[in-house]
Design a protein around this motif. Structure first.
Motif, short mmCIF file in Angstrom:
data_model
loop_
_atom_site.label_atom_id
_atom_site.label_comp_id
_atom_site.label_asym_id
_atom_site.label_seq_id
_atom_site.Cartn_x
_atom_site.Cartn_y
_atom_site.Cartn_z
N TRP A 258 -9.86 -6.62 -2.25
CA TRP A 258 -9.27 -6.65 -0.93
C TRP A 258 -7.71 -6.73 -1.42
N ASP A 259 -7.16 -6.70 -0.57
CA ASP A 259 -6.15 -6.59 -1.01
C ASP A 259 -5.93 -8.22 0.87
N ALA A 260 -5.81 -8.75 0.76
CA ALA A 260 -6.28 -9.35 1.75
C ALA A 260 -4.74 -9.13 3.15
N ALA A 261 -4.27 -8.27 3.28
CA ALA A 261 -3.14 -7.58 4.49
C ALA A 261 -3.67 -6.51 4.99
N SER A 262 -4.47 -5.78 4.21
CA SER A 262 -5.70 -5.24 4.81
C SER A 262 -7.06 -5.25 4.72
N ALA A 263 -7.66 -5.12 6.35
CA ALA A 263 -9.23 -5.60 6.43
C ALA A 263 -10.06 -5.04 4.95
N THR A 264 -9.54 -3.91 4.82
CA THR A 264 -10.70 -2.84 3.99
C THR A 264 -10.17 -2.59 2.57
N PRO A 265 -10.93 -2.35 1.53
CA PRO A 265 -10.79 -3.21 0.48
C PRO A 265 -10.28 -1.70 -0.32
N SER A 266 -9.46 -2.10 -1.43
CA SER A 266 -8.73 -1.59 -2.06
C SER A 266 -8.82 -1.07 -3.17
#
Length: 303
Positions: A258-266
């Motif tokens: 995850w990039d913690a800016a997004s709740a879903t895995p990148s």
């Protein structure tokens, strides 16, 4: 696909430095005893010789970076605490057989933190990580639990004098300040697999799974982020990569990033074996310790 298999064998533990160059440390099963090994991820090669008779329990060893930029591994063996710099081979020992080992910063100097139990009224001893001088000694109350089934969380040097006392069975994580010689916070815990990680703009963060969610909290207990996964989460890791807070976790047959800016895995990386431990280095290399080998993959932030 996984980027590479750095080494074959049964690996049960991996840790990475929270700052500076991408360095890591692993433990794996050897001929009759575990073996410790430092790694330089810039060259994907071992850093220094292997360390025989290394402990196989995560509570009994620690790896991190000192404020002066030196890597250090600390572990217990036969009533001695060993403190080793894998970049130079320098090592010293001090007497003691603590239940828990961790790293911190005490008055600007790197420190080894040892907790002696297993009584509820435990003792914390802090040694200078460069010369073994005693820097602090104080007692702590472990509540209704002992040092058994606990381990120390740290993210030196970003975590400064703070360490976490996590527990597989207790539903809280205590935050100790080794300079103030007291517990400064008690945070909710969902059980195993918690880690401390540096923050891009403040004090360190606590990262831990709770079912199919990965919770990121400040040390004040505030929820900074909730990251979602498709199933229950196992071992976790987090780091600052290119100035961004990144987190990773093992979920069934894959590693999620995850990039913690997004709740879903990148990013989703397939993994061919169950993950025993996980680490994320400062260059974005994800390391998975499994019973078949030490696997490495690059996160998108490092690509």
């Amino acid at each position: 696909m996984l980027e590479s298999v750095l080494a074959r064998g049964a690996f049960d533990g991996v840790a990475a430095t929270a700052a500076g160059p991408p360095l890591a440390f692993t433990t794996r099963a050897g001929q009759g005893a575990n073996i410790g090994q430092a790694w330089d991820l810039r060259t994907r090669s071992p850093l220094g010789p292997p360390i025989p008779d290394f402990p196989d329990h995560r509570a009994e060893w620690a790896f991190g970076l000192l404020p002066d930029g030196s890597p250090v591994a600390a572990w217990t063996h036969r009533d001695r605490v060993h403190v080793h710099d894998p970049s130079t081979g320098a090592e010293f020992t001090v007497d003691g057989q603590p239940d828990l080992i961790g790293l911190a910063v005490h008055d600007g100097r790197g420190a080894v933190v040892a907790v002696f139990g297993p009584a509820n009224d435990a003792k914390v001893v802090v040694w200078d990580a460069r010369n073994g001088d005693l820097r602090a000694e104080f007692g702590i109350w472990l509540g209704h639990w002992t040092a058994i089934d606990r381990w120390i969380l740290h993210a030196t040097p970003a975590s400064g004098p703070l360490v976490g006392l996590a527990c597989d069975t207790e539903r809280t994580i205590g935050i100790l300040d080794i300079e103030r010689e007291e517990e400064t916070a008690s945070l909710p815990s969902s059980g195993s697999h918690a880690v401390l990680a540096p923050s891009p703009d403040g004090p360190p963060l606590l990262v831990q799974p709770d079912g199919a969610e990965l919770l990121v909290r400040t040390l004040d207990g505030d929820l900074a982020a909730t990251l979602t996964a498709p199933a229950d989460i196992g071992p976790v890791a987090a780091s600052i990569v290119d100035g961004r807070f990144m987190a990773a976790a093992a979920v069934h047959d894959a590693l999620l990033v995850w990039d913690a800016a997004s709740a879903t895995p990148s990013q989703r990386v397939p993994i061919p074996a169950a993950v025993n431990d996980l680490a994320l280095t400062t260059d974005g290399t994800l390391l998975a310790a499994t019973d078949t080998g030490l696997h490495a993959a690059s996160t998108q932030a490092a690509a």
